[in-house]
Design a protein around this motif. Sequence first.
Motif, short mmCIF file in Angstrom:
data_model
loop_
_atom_site.label_atom_id
_atom_site.label_comp_id
_atom_site.label_asym_id
_atom_site.label_seq_id
_atom_site.Cartn_x
_atom_site.Cartn_y
_atom_site.Cartn_z
N PRO A 41 0.82 -1.22 0.00
CA PRO A 41 0.00 0.00 0.00
C PRO A 41 0.85 1.26 0.00
N GLY A 42 0.56 2.15 -0.92
CA GLY A 42 1.28 3.41 -0.99
C GLY A 42 2.66 3.35 -1.61
N LYS A 43 3.03 2.17 -2.12
CA LYS A 43 4.36 2.01 -2.71
C LYS A 43 4.24 1.56 -4.16
N GLU A 44 5.34 1.71 -4.89
CA GLU A 44 5.38 1.28 -6.27
C GLU A 44 5.58 -0.24 -6.35
N ARG A 45 5.18 -0.80 -7.46
CA ARG A 45 5.40 -2.22 -7.70
C ARG A 45 6.90 -2.46 -7.86
N GLU A 46 7.39 -3.53 -7.22
CA GLU A 46 8.81 -3.83 -7.28
C GLU A 46 9.04 -5.29 -7.61
N LEU A 47 10.19 -5.55 -8.24
CA LEU A 47 10.57 -6.92 -8.56
C LEU A 47 10.95 -7.65 -7.28
N VAL A 48 10.43 -8.85 -7.12
CA VAL A 48 10.80 -9.72 -6.00
C VAL A 48 11.83 -10.74 -6.47
N ALA A 49 11.49 -11.45 -7.53
CA ALA A 49 12.38 -12.48 -8.06
C ALA A 49 11.97 -12.81 -9.48
N SER A 50 12.94 -13.23 -10.28
CA SER A 50 12.65 -13.62 -11.65
C SER A 50 13.48 -14.85 -12.01
N ASN A 96 4.39 -12.40 -13.29
CA ASN A 96 4.75 -11.75 -14.55
C ASN A 96 5.35 -12.77 -15.52
N LEU A 97 4.98 -12.63 -16.78
CA LEU A 97 5.62 -13.40 -17.85
C LEU A 97 6.02 -12.40 -18.93
N ARG A 98 7.26 -12.50 -19.36
CA ARG A 98 7.78 -11.60 -20.39
C ARG A 98 8.25 -12.42 -21.58
N GLN A 99 7.65 -12.18 -22.74
CA GLN A 99 8.05 -12.87 -23.95
C GLN A 99 7.81 -11.98 -25.16
N TRP A 100 8.69 -12.09 -26.12
CA TRP A 100 8.59 -11.28 -27.35
C TRP A 100 8.41 -9.80 -27.05
N GLY A 101 9.06 -9.33 -25.98
CA GLY A 101 9.02 -7.93 -25.65
C GLY A 101 7.73 -7.45 -25.00
N THR A 102 6.88 -8.37 -24.61
CA THR A 102 5.60 -8.03 -24.01
C THR A 102 5.51 -8.59 -22.60
N ASP A 103 4.98 -7.78 -21.69
CA ASP A 103 4.75 -8.21 -20.31
C ASP A 103 3.29 -8.61 -20.12
N TYR A 104 3.09 -9.74 -19.48
CA TYR A 104 1.77 -10.19 -19.10
C TYR A 104 1.72 -10.29 -17.58
N TRP A 105 0.53 -9.98 -17.02
CA TRP A 105 0.40 -9.93 -15.56
C TRP A 105 -0.79 -10.73 -15.09
N GLY A 106 -0.62 -11.33 -13.91
CA GLY A 106 -1.76 -11.93 -13.24
C GLY A 106 -2.52 -10.86 -12.46
N LYS A 107 -3.61 -11.27 -11.85
CA LYS A 107 -4.44 -10.31 -11.11
C LYS A 107 -3.91 -10.04 -9.71
N GLY A 108 -3.00 -10.88 -9.25
CA GLY A 108 -2.39 -10.66 -7.94
C GLY A 108 -3.00 -11.51 -6.84
N THR A 109 -2.18 -11.79 -5.85
CA THR A 109 -2.63 -12.52 -4.67
C THR A 109 -2.07 -11.81 -3.44
N LEU A 110 -2.93 -11.62 -2.44
CA LEU A 110 -2.54 -10.85 -1.27
C LEU A 110 -1.81 -11.73 -0.26
N VAL A 111 -0.67 -11.23 0.18
CA VAL A 111 0.10 -11.85 1.27
C VAL A 111 0.13 -10.88 2.43
N THR A 112 -0.36 -11.33 3.57
CA THR A 112 -0.37 -10.50 4.77
C THR A 112 0.43 -11.20 5.86
N VAL A 113 1.45 -10.51 6.36
CA VAL A 113 2.28 -11.06 7.43
C VAL A 113 2.01 -10.25 8.68
N SER A 114 1.34 -10.90 9.62
CA SER A 114 0.92 -10.19 10.83
C SER A 114 0.65 -11.19 11.94
N SER A 115 0.89 -10.72 13.16
CA SER A 115 0.59 -11.56 14.32
C SER A 115 -0.80 -11.24 14.86
#
Length: 115
Positions: A41-50, A96-115
């Motif tokens: 929330p409030g941050k830009e999208r960032e690469l985690v791993a590829s 993310n999938l990148r092929q032939w110079g095009t990026d494709y995206w999933g809709k996303g899945t929420l991960v919440t780390v909290s006690s």
Amino acid sequence: QVQLVESGGGLVQPGGSLRLSCAASGSIASINGMGWYRQAPGKERELVASISSGGSTNYANSVKGRFTISRDSAKNTVYLQMNSLKPEDTAVYYCNLRQWGTDYWGKGTLVTVSS
């Protein structure tokens, strides 16, 4: 057309683990890159791993040693094993999938780390 469907998100306590999966379908090239990005929330999208179709991997410094990306090319599926999770890992994780110079995206899945 390419479709990406993520699964595996949820609520986990600090120090816990989760495994994300992303299945790709449609017109998938034999040479491509797949990866995971996240957006807190409030941050830009960032690469985690590829990971390339050849198996080369790249990780954000913040997750090195804790997260592992892998892929099953026969199933066009990429995984993200997340261990030692921290509250700051809370975000929507996008496949993310990148092929032939095009990026494709999933809709996303929420991960919440909290006690």
